[in-house]
Design a protein around this motif. Structure first.
Motif, mmCIF file in Angstrom:
data_model
loop_
_atom_site.group_PDB
_atom_site.id
_atom_site.type_symbol
_atom_site.label_atom_id
_atom_site.label_comp_id
_atom_site.label_asym_id
_atom_site.label_seq_id
_atom_site.Cartn_x
_atom_site.Cartn_y
_atom_site.Cartn_z
ATOM 1 N N LEU A 345 -9.005 5.886 -1.467
ATOM 2 C CA LEU A 345 -8.126 5.588 -0.332
ATOM 3 C C LEU A 345 -7.595 4.160 -0.389
ATOM 4 C CD1 LEU A 345 -10.142 7.367 2.491
ATOM 5 C CD2 LEU A 345 -7.885 8.040 1.639
ATOM 6 N N ALA A 346 -8.317 3.268 -1.042
ATOM 7 C CA ALA A 346 -7.861 1.890 -1.199
ATOM 8 C C ALA A 346 -6.980 1.712 -2.426
ATOM 9 C CB ALA A 346 -9.065 0.950 -1.290
ATOM 10 N N THR A 347 -6.867 2.758 -3.248
ATOM 11 C CA THR A 347 -6.113 2.635 -4.504
ATOM 12 C C THR A 347 -5.197 3.849 -4.696
ATOM 13 O OG1 THR A 347 -8.010 3.583 -5.725
ATOM 14 C CG2 THR A 347 -7.886 1.181 -5.586
ATOM 15 N N SER A 348 -5.629 4.804 -5.493
ATOM 16 C CA SER A 348 -4.749 5.898 -5.911
ATOM 17 C C SER A 348 -4.249 6.762 -4.762
ATOM 18 C CB SER A 348 -5.455 6.777 -6.946
ATOM 19 O OG SER A 348 -6.667 7.301 -6.420
ATOM 20 N N ALA A 349 -5.114 7.052 -3.791
ATOM 21 C CA ALA A 349 -4.731 7.948 -2.697
ATOM 22 C C ALA A 349 -3.820 7.279 -1.679
ATOM 23 C CB ALA A 349 -5.978 8.489 -1.995
ATOM 24 N N ALA A 350 -3.587 5.980 -1.833
ATOM 25 C CA ALA A 350 -2.673 5.256 -0.939
ATOM 26 C C ALA A 350 -1.260 5.175 -1.507
ATOM 27 C CB ALA A 350 -3.197 3.856 -0.665
#
Length: 400
Positions: A345-350
């Protein structure tokens, strides 16, 4: 002042011996800011400019989906907090004191961006104040600070009416002017019920403007429980009626975590149906947004740092991974799968928060890569180690 590129902003052609998401060591080749190949360590063709990752953990660049890079006094002497405890009080205090501190300005925004980069941030959605006191000067300052990175750092601007819309004549016109700038892809709003005291009026105004100009909406919504839920329902309704599906984000959204489970389930499903997303800064004194329920409903969400060292609060480091840690700790998240999800959530999923379909360590993705000395993503989350290397758009922006 002419923007000056930050130190160490060098193109790179290959990262050798890195471990994407904690897997086996690989070489990551890149060209023109894009990942072009991922191969077992030692097998990629020799490049012109390489960096030996020494087996460090590689993660996609950290995404800060809710920032205020125009507001900070960081880089100046310490500023003692002098505001009132309410949102309204903090707004008044900020308006009274900001000009004396050079807020907004290129210098203040540039300092914040440097801190974000040092902490591994490669893409940012930042709210920038637009009001009858500063007009669009804050947006101009952030544009100038972002330009120093020559496109390597991805900065998306939300024109944010921090002091309200309907109660301040001319602000809606300023938002329309801001929406015409290439750097601005969203307009904001703020607590329609408690700031403008007209939830239908403010929401109708910003949704009509978004529909007319083609920008999205990112609205701060602190109002609690049923009052907040009512305003979210208004936004869901306008998204469906005005064709704004996938273009509305709820920032904070404390109400969602405060509703009874059945009520929350229905509201999250309604949000998902029209693509309403959420961002959180993981406030410690309030219930956290429920990870499993958001994922089950299909409501995308992401983390942000909010304001850091500003006239609202002296806290903040600029580390979005630290906010992810705060969220996981406050929410009682301990299992590996859930810890991994928080890092995503802090990287790819954002990716969605900065207008990307893909933001990951895969061929064809933008070359945004962060190296840390950690065993795996879970270890990186619970320890938040120093960022050893930050690559954005194929350029080295920071080396520890």
């Amino acid at each position: 002042m002419t923007p000056v590129p930050p130190p160490a902003m060098l193109d790179i052609t290959c990262l050798r011996r890195v471990r994407p998401w904690g897997g086996d060591p690989v070489d990551i080749a890149m060209d023109a800011g894009t990942i072009t190949a991922i191969a077992p360590a030692g097998t990629a063709p020799i490049g012109v400019r390489e960096f030996d990752g020494r087996g460090l953990l590689a993660l996609p660049g950290i995404v800060n989906a809710h920032a205020h890079v125009d507001k900070s006094w960081w880089g100046l002497r310490w500023q003692s907090y002098g505001g009132e405890g309410s949102t309204e009080g903090r707004i008044r205090h900020e308006r009274a004191e900001r000009e004396a501190l050079g807020i907004p300005s290129f210098e203040r925004s540039a300092h914040v961006l440097r801190e974000f980069v040092r902490h591994g941030t490669t893409a940012i959605r930042t709210h920038v104040d637009v009001d009858d006191g500063i007009g669009l000067r804050g947006i101009e300052a952030v544009e100038q600070a972002a330009a120093a990175y020559e496109g390597a750092l991805d900065v998306r601007i939300v024109a944010f009416p921090q002091d309200g819309i309907l109660r301040r004549p001319g602000v809606l016109d300023l938002l329309r002017d801001a929406a015409g700038r290439p750097s601005v892809d969203r307009i904001g709003g703020l607590d329609p019920a408690t700031i403008d005291r007209d939830p239908v009026g403010q929401i109708d105004a910003i949704t009509a403007l978004a529909a007319d100009t083609g920008v999205g909406i990112d609205i701060h919504l602190h109002d609690p429980a049923e009052l907040g839920a009512f305003q979210i329902e208004l936004l869901v309704d306008r998204a469906a009626r005005l064709g704004l599906q996938g273009r509305i984000n709820i920032a904070h959204g404390f109400a969602v975590a405060q509703l009874e489970p059945a009520r929350r389930r229905d509201l999250l499903q309604a949000m998902s149906d029209v693509g309403v997303t959420m961002t959180t800064v993981a406030p410690l004194r309030l219930p956290q947004l429920p990870l499993a329920e958001l994922d089950e409903a299909g409501v995308r969400f992401a983390f942000g740092t909010d304001g850091i060292r500003d006239l609202w609060s002296p806290y903040g480091t600029g580390d979005t991974l630290g906010i992810a840690w705060q969220y996981a700790r406050a929410a009682g998240i301990v299992r590996d799968d859930d810890l991994l999800r928080v890092v995503q959530l802090a990287t790819s999923a954002a990716a969605w928060s900065v207008g990307r379909d893909t933001h990951d360590l895969v061929e064809g993705a933008r070359a945004d890569i962060v190296l840390v000395d950690a065993e795996n993503p879970q270890d990186a989350l619970v320890r938040t180690p120093e960022r050893a290397l930050v690559v954005a758009g194929g350029r080295v922006l920071h080396v520890a």
